[in-house]
Design an enzyme around this catalytic site. Structure first.
Site, PDB file in Angstrom:
ATOM      1  N   GLU A  18       0.914  -1.287   0.196  1.00  0.00           N
ATOM      2  CA  GLU A  18       0.110  -0.099   0.094  1.00  0.00           C
ATOM      3  C   GLU A  18       0.909   1.299  -0.048  1.00  0.00           C
ATOM      4  O   GLU A  18       0.564   2.150   0.649  1.00  0.00           O
ATOM      5  CB  GLU A  18      -0.933   0.134   1.138  1.00  0.00           C
ATOM      6  CG  GLU A  18      -1.837  -1.201   1.212  1.00  0.00           C
ATOM      7  CD  GLU A  18      -2.964  -1.121   2.187  1.00  0.00           C
ATOM      8  OE1 GLU A  18      -2.604  -0.758   3.397  1.00  0.00           O
ATOM      9  OE2 GLU A  18      -4.098  -1.619   2.073  1.00  0.00           O
ATOM     10  N   ASP A  72      -8.306  -8.932   3.890  1.00  0.00           N
ATOM     11  CA  ASP A  72      -8.146  -7.924   4.866  1.00  0.00           C
ATOM     12  C   ASP A  72      -9.393  -8.034   5.839  1.00  0.00           C
ATOM     13  O   ASP A  72     -10.016  -6.914   5.815  1.00  0.00           O
ATOM     14  CB  ASP A  72      -8.045  -6.574   4.189  1.00  0.00           C
ATOM     15  CG  ASP A  72      -7.533  -5.286   5.006  1.00  0.00           C
ATOM     16  OD1 ASP A  72      -7.080  -5.728   6.113  1.00  0.00           O
ATOM     17  OD2 ASP A  72      -7.841  -4.166   4.656  1.00  0.00           O
ATOM     18  N   GLU A  92     -12.650  -2.449  12.046  1.00  0.00           N
ATOM     19  CA  GLU A  92     -12.617  -1.784  10.795  1.00  0.00           C
ATOM     20  C   GLU A  92     -13.713  -1.991   9.942  1.00  0.00           C
ATOM     21  O   GLU A  92     -14.223  -1.229   9.224  1.00  0.00           O
ATOM     22  CB  GLU A  92     -11.297  -1.680  10.260  1.00  0.00           C
ATOM     23  CG  GLU A  92     -11.022  -1.079   8.694  1.00  0.00           C
ATOM     24  CD  GLU A  92      -9.765  -1.418   8.087  1.00  0.00           C
ATOM     25  OE1 GLU A  92      -8.824  -1.776   8.882  1.00  0.00           O
ATOM     26  OE2 GLU A  92      -9.732  -1.053   7.013  1.00  0.00           O
TER      27      GLU A  92
HETATM   28  C1  BDP Z   1      -6.055  -2.198   6.185  1.00  0.00           C
HETATM   29  C2  BDP Z   1      -6.232  -1.028   6.665  1.00  0.00           C
HETATM   30  C3  BDP Z   1      -5.267   0.089   6.271  1.00  0.00           C
HETATM   31  C4  BDP Z   1      -3.957  -0.542   6.885  1.00  0.00           C
HETATM   32  C5  BDP Z   1      -3.637  -1.827   6.451  1.00  0.00           C
HETATM   33  C6  BDP Z   1      -2.629  -2.522   7.043  1.00  0.00           C
HETATM   34  O1  BDP Z   1      -7.400  -0.578   5.891  1.00  0.00           O
HETATM   35  O2  BDP Z   1      -5.592   1.001   7.196  1.00  0.00           O
HETATM   36  O3  BDP Z   1      -2.887   0.429   6.981  1.00  0.00           O
HETATM   37  O4  BDP Z   1      -4.701  -2.652   6.491  1.00  0.00           O
HETATM   38  O5  BDP Z   1      -2.754  -3.522   7.471  1.00  0.00           O
HETATM   39  O6  BDP Z   1      -6.684  -3.111   7.037  1.00  0.00           O
HETATM   40  O7  BDP Z   1      -1.302  -2.321   6.561  1.00  0.00           O
END
Ligand code: BDP
Length: 721
Positions: free
Chosen positions: A316, A390, A418
């Site tokens: 990401e 996720d 989340e």
């Molecule tokens: C996702 C989240 C994000 C996190 C990412 C992670 O939306 O905010 O940074 O995972 O785990 O669940 O790195």
């Protein structure tokens, strides 16, 4: 006189009422040492006539003693006398009924066997009704002070759960070494995916000011056996590794240390480059390796028992070794070498996926990491999310579990919700954690289960939970979200424990034993309700863009294909679902052959995961006899009905629950019902617009038009960066 009384009466009543309400705001968590009723006090008091410290004093032993004192003062209204070594002969002049904190040597003298003590390892404890100096006593024994602290908490738990204290015989040792919270807390005190107020870490005031709350945080975690905490967000900033911030982390570490909790930090891979102290962040560049080594030395000077680094790399948009055409192992091993002389570790996250790769996102972590099996340094552990996408309301277990024989793996669960309604929806995650941990990686009924994979991980084992803790008075944003912190901690100690037992224990300790069964029933069904009204039958990632609040299955225009809900459900006129069998992405091939075979056919795929693995026609015949479309709708309706049911059950508990916590929970359940209905309506409206099918007879049409649901915006939703 009469007049004075009359004047004072309202005041007195006010004080009494306020006293009750103020005491029940949730701050005490499950460590709620309230006065015991008569019968319980009669059971506990004779077993707590004194506290004997038959071990050398230390900050950790002192923490154990003061917790026992605090608990007994709260439960019985008086603190028993403490006899310590040095001050007196701890074996003489005791009356029956002391609690003895016994070092290994002392325990041997009290008749505990060496093999029993050996079985406790470094952190386990034993509680046993025995004799001390010829008098009846409860021996709390361990091989370390930390074990004694855990034992003290266990004794208090036993006392409050009504266990027979005069016949205790409990041995317990953690099955995993690293039992860790991951705070996604930013340096400005916002919390990524945090729904419980600002970060608990008041970075601005640190290191000079340490909030008293840090000690209560440590107590709560130690009561569960949590022994590590990563203070900052995985999306880390370079500044966290500069001198002022190291000093802040050191101040927190000083408070947590007596409770056996080590501090760790999330490190940004490009830190030296961004601080302009190197020309590159290439892990194979000697200058870079030397920088990290010096940085580790600097940190260990300030925090001698610093745990190590957690790293999110090449995921990401975060920097990482691949920016220099190096592998994840190259990056992890370079950092591992920097902390190795200090016995530190590196937790390297496997949560990676890249937009440039057209491959199924669910496959990418496995594709990256499987070839690196056996290539990581000894002090590296790879941290894997429970599922391959996720933290969804339901995901099949991650295929890396069971596939990395030569690499220690630790679990990453998300405690903060989340994707499961923030801290407004009541969703007990114990059942979610348990479902993953109990999953059989070979599907033969013989295991290893995911829990066993974690336990047998070799020289490093562990479990991490993304924390749901903030500065909200009740810590987690809602009373029931405390249970998710609790369940995480108990499962990190024993991944094979039952989520139902844990729920009941939590409910007894946090509310009242009288309501524990009824509360446990609510909790037990709560997560499945969320699955039903949000993502039934294996649907996933259909939440609102960015903040992940509410339904948005229609979104198809984001920067990357795999951020779009339409990528995940693939609904069109003919059908719905992600084909991950051989005719599709073949993600199934990443599982054991037994699972791959079984799940290849939709008819033998568990219904709960059906649309995760298969794309099926809308009129596909479900085992219920209904079509897939009708079945999906039935799940949405069932989810909403479950919430209404939970709400009614909670209302029945009103006489047994203190007012503030009753009301706060009731309000949230009412909001959850509204939002469950919204999820159901918006989802049906959208999927109907795609398939053009009529609603089955008797099914209620959505309350609003699809355009209305699509028009909703939540720019100020909490927790979003
Ligand atoms: C996702 C989240 C994000 C996190 C990412 C992670 O939306 O905010 O940074 O995972 O785990 O669940 O790195």
């Amino acid at each position: 006189m009469k007049f004075v009384l009359r004047a004072l009466l309202p005041l007195l009543l006010l004080v009494l009422c306020q006293g009750r309400a103020a005491a029940e705001d949730g701050y005490d968590l499950w460590l709620r040492y309230h006065p015991l009723d008569k019968a319980a006090a009669a059971r506990v008091a004779p077993q707590a006539r004194g506290i004997v410290v038959d071990t050398a004093s230390s900050p950790t032993v002192n923490a154990a003693v003061s917790e026992l004192q605090r608990g007994l003062q709260g439960m019985l209204g008086k603190t028993p006398a403490v006899t310590t070594r040095g001050a007196a002969d701890t074996r003489a002049a005791q009356t029956d009924g002391a609690i003895v904190l016994a070092s290994r040597d002392a325990a041997l003298r009290d008749g505990v066997s060496a093999p029993d003590l050996d079985a406790l390892g470094a952190e386990g404890y034993l509680l046993r009704a025995a004799k001390h100096g010829g008098k009846k006593a409860t021996i709390i024994a361990a091989n370390s002070d930390q074990g004694l602290l855990y034992g003290a908490f266990a004794w208090l738990r036993a006392a409050r759960l009504g266990q027979p204290l005069d016949a205790l015989n409990e041995k317990s040792a953690p099955k995993l070494q690293l039992r860790m919270l991951n705070h996604w807390d930013n340096l400005d005190r916002t919390v990524e995916r945090g729904y419980a107020g600002e970060s608990i870490w008041n970075w601005w005031d640190l290191p000079d000011v340490t909030d008293a709350r840090y000690t209560d945080y440590a107590r709560a975690n130690a009561s569960l056996g949590i022994n590590g905490t990563v203070l900052n967000n995985v999306n880390s900033k370079p500044e966290i590794l500069t001198a002022p911030w190291i000093a802040k982390a050191a101040a927190v570490a000083d408070v947590l240390r007596p409770y056996g909790i080590k501090v760790y930090l999330s490190a940004r891979f490009s830190t030296p480059l961004e601080l302009k102290q190197t020309q590159t962040a290439d892990p194979l560049d000697p200058q870079v390796a030397a920088w990290w080594k010096a940085k580790a030395d600097e940190i260990y000077k300030a925090i001698p028992d610093f745990g190590g680094f957690l790293v999110k790399a090449n995921s990401e948009g975060q920097p990482g070794p691949q920016d220099y055409h190096r592998t994840h192992a190259d990056g992890a091993n370079m950092l591992a070498a920097a902390v190795a002389p200090h016995k530190g570790i590196v937790m390297w996250r496997a949560f990676v996926y890249a937009a440039e790769k057209p491959d199924d996102r669910a496959k990418q972590a496995y594709s990256e990491f499987k070839p690196l099996d056996g290539k990581f340094a000894d002090n590296v552990i790879v941290q894997v999310k429970n599922g391959a996408i996720d933290f969804q309301p339901r995901e099949p277990f991650h295929p890396l579990f069971g596939a990395m024989d030569k690499t220690p793996l630790m679990m990453e669960f998300q405690i903060t919700k989340e994707y499961l309604g923030y801290s407004t929806h009541l969703a007990y995650l114990g059942t979610l954690f348990e479902e993953t941990l109990h999953s059989d990686t070979r599907m033969k009924g013989k295991g290893p289960t995911v829990a066993q994979v974690l336990e047998d991980g070799g020289h490093l084992t562990g479990m991490a939970g993304v924390a749901n803790i903030g500065s909200s008075r009740n810590w987690s944003g809602s009373h029931f979200d405390q249970a998710n912190w609790y369940a995480f901690g108990r499962l990190a100690w024993n991944p094979q424990a039952s989520s139902r037992d844990i729920a009941k224990e939590w409910a007894s300790l946090t509310f009242t034993p009288q309501a524990a069964d009824a509360i446990t029933d609510i909790m037990a069904e709560s997560r499945e309700a969320v699955v039903d009204y949000m993502t039934p039958l294996g649907l996933h990632h259909v939440m609102g863009t960015g903040h992940h609040h509410g339904p948005a299955p229609w979104v198809d225009n984001l920067g990357r294909p795999d951020w779009n809900p339409v990528y995940y459900h693939k609904a069109d006129k003919n059908g719905i679902g992600f084909d991950r069998s051989a005719t599709g992405s073949n993600a199934l091939a990443q599982y054991s052959p037994e699972i791959a075979r079984l799940y290849a056919d939709p008819h033998t795929t568990p219904q709960a995961d059906l649309l995760w693995f298969h794309h099926l026609p809308w009129d596909y015949k479900m085992p219920s006899g209904r079509t897939l479309w009708a079945d999906m709708i039935a799940h949405y309706d069932h989810g909403v009905a479950q919430v209404a049911d939970m709400q009614q059950r909670w209302q029945k508990l009103k006489p047994m629950i203190d007012q503030q916590r009753y009301e706060e929970t009731a309000q949230r359940l009412a909001l959850q019902l509204k939002e469950a209905q919204w999820w159901r309506d918006a989802s049906i409206a959208y999927f109907q617009s795609v398939n053009g099918l009529p609603l089955p007879p008797g099914v209620k049409a959505p309350a609003q038009t699809l355009e209305y649901y699509k028009s909703l915006r939540f720019p100020y939703a909490p927790g979003h960066g």
